[in-house]
Design a protein around this motif. Structure first.
Motif, PDB file in Angstrom:
ATOM      1  N   THR A 226       0.863  -1.173   0.000  1.00 36.66           N
ATOM      2  CA  THR A 226       0.000   0.000   0.000  1.00 36.66           C
ATOM      3  C   THR A 226       0.904   1.228   0.000  1.00 36.66           C
ATOM      4  OG1 THR A 226      -1.792   1.123   1.170  1.00 36.66           O
ATOM      5  CG2 THR A 226      -0.141   0.000   2.515  1.00 36.66           C
ATOM      6  N   TYR A 227       0.306   2.426  -0.095  1.00 36.36           N
ATOM      7  CA  TYR A 227       1.163   3.610  -0.098  1.00 36.36           C
ATOM      8  C   TYR A 227       0.951   4.525   1.106  1.00 36.36           C
ATOM      9  CZ  TYR A 227       3.201   8.125  -1.112  1.00 36.36           C
ATOM     10  OH  TYR A 227       3.914   9.286  -0.999  1.00 36.36           O
ATOM     11  N   SER A 278      -3.376   4.182  -4.336  1.00 37.80           N
ATOM     12  CA  SER A 278      -2.587   4.369  -3.126  1.00 37.80           C
ATOM     13  C   SER A 278      -3.238   3.764  -1.891  1.00 37.80           C
ATOM     14  CB  SER A 278      -2.318   5.857  -2.894  1.00 37.80           C
ATOM     15  OG  SER A 278      -1.535   6.397  -3.938  1.00 37.80           O
ATOM     16  N   PHE A 284       2.056   4.592  -6.880  1.00 41.15           N
ATOM     17  CA  PHE A 284       2.516   5.975  -6.872  1.00 41.15           C
ATOM     18  C   PHE A 284       4.040   6.084  -6.908  1.00 41.15           C
ATOM     19  CE2 PHE A 284       3.371  10.025  -4.473  1.00 41.15           C
ATOM     20  CZ  PHE A 284       2.924  10.872  -5.459  1.00 41.15           C
TER      21      PHE A 284
END
Length: 327
Positions: A226-227, A278, A284
């Motif tokens: 995940t971001y 994101s 990203f």
């Protein structure tokens, strides 16, 4: 992370997407009609190659050129976005753009389905700048409901039902990291980034995260799945700067709705894609975000003069309306 190499590598990785954006933002690149036609032809040829690859060389989730379904979806979204950005919005261009997007559905990713719906909404439903009206509220509501029903199963699994999924764990411990390391964060290469697994961060031992599946020292494939949690590396101050940066970009996009509808729609598409990806993916900071992010830079550059003009006009009008108290 106490390893200098980890800090340097993570710094490069986290700066990479902003480098893409600012490259497009500060380099005044203008495409001639001939260049646009050549680029669009190349995008069509590249899309045909993707079609051949996913049709005749598919083996499970991978193909000859693509190892992950993620790559198929992102490349088709990027091709469709750039094609639309270069187009004159003719019927032919719209059809080609839709065909590229439909090809991306073969990736079978829930996030891409949401991006596909968003793209279709922008292409066919938005005829002018979005305003608060019953029509747009209903349309946006339907899009949100559709994305909800498409993504709800995955969302419930990763963020509600599963206490051991890496994504859930990273989000759950993010507030703890922000509080314990207020205000500057845990530091580069220490949390929710690929480098924090490659050069295993001591924080995972400290908070007992090394026992979760995909987050161990020997198997850390989901440690950067995940971001948004990676923002814990930069702390509250970093998050404030992150929000300020995107506020400026969104402001530049929104003002284009009054001057260039195509750029306005492309800008909103990119913001939507970055947000969706994101939540549960590191696109990203990956190279797959190159085309959308550099295109975002081109778009925001076009909006910058209008933002300045509006601000100067507003200040001038305000000064003209100031009463003369000296008399």
């Amino acid at each position: 992370n106490p390893v200098p190499e980890a800090v340097i590598k993570d710094c490069i990785q986290e700066l990479k997407p902003f480098t893409y954006i600012f490259f497009g933002y500060y380099f005044s690149i203008r495409f001639t009609p001939s260049q646009k036609s050549t680029l669009k032809l190349n995008l069509v040829i590249a899309s045909i190659c993707v079609f051949i690859d996913v049709t005749f060389f598919r083996n499970g989730g991978s193909t000859y050129f693509f190892e992950l379904p993620l790559e198929i979806g992102m490349i088709c979204f990027s091709y469709a976005l750039l094609y639309y950005f270069l187009s004159d919005r003719s019927k032919k261009d719209t059809i080609v753009c839709c065909m590229i997007l439909v090809l991306g559905l073969t990736c079978t990713r829930t996030k891409y389905y949401g991006e596909f719906l968003l793209f279709m909404f922008m292409l066919f439903a938005i005829k002018r700048k979005l305003k608060v009206s019953f029509k747009y509220i209903v349309m946006i509501g339907l899009i949100v409901i559709a994305i909800y029903y498409i993504a709800i199963t995955k969302f419930v699994f990763y963020f509600i039902e599963s206490d051991t999924a890496a994504r859930s764990v990273l989000y759950r411990y993010m507030p703890t990291m922000l509080i314990d390391y207020f205000p500057f964060g845990t530091g580069l290469g220490s949390y929710a980034s690929h480098v924090s697994g490659e050069f295993y961060s001591p924080l995972y031992y400290k908070y007992g995260l090394d026992g979760y599946y995909g987050m161990s020292p020997t198997y850390y494939s989901f440690i950067a799945d995940t971001y948004f949690p990676v923002l814990a590396e930069f702390g509250i101050l970093g998050i404030i700067l992150f929000v300020w940066f995107w506020y400026r970009r969104i402001k530049e996009i929104l003002i284009l709705g009054d001057y260039n509808l195509k750029y306005y729609k492309c800008g909103l598409l990119i913001i939507g894609m970055v947000t969706i990806e994101s939540v549960a993916g590191p696109v990203f900071v990956m190279s797959w975000g190159f085309i959308p992010l550099i295109t975002l830079g081109f778009i925001c550059r076009e909006g910058r003069p209008f933002v300045r003009y509006r601000r100067l006009t507003h200040e001038k009008d305000k000064n003209l309306n100031v009463p003369d108290c000296s008399k």
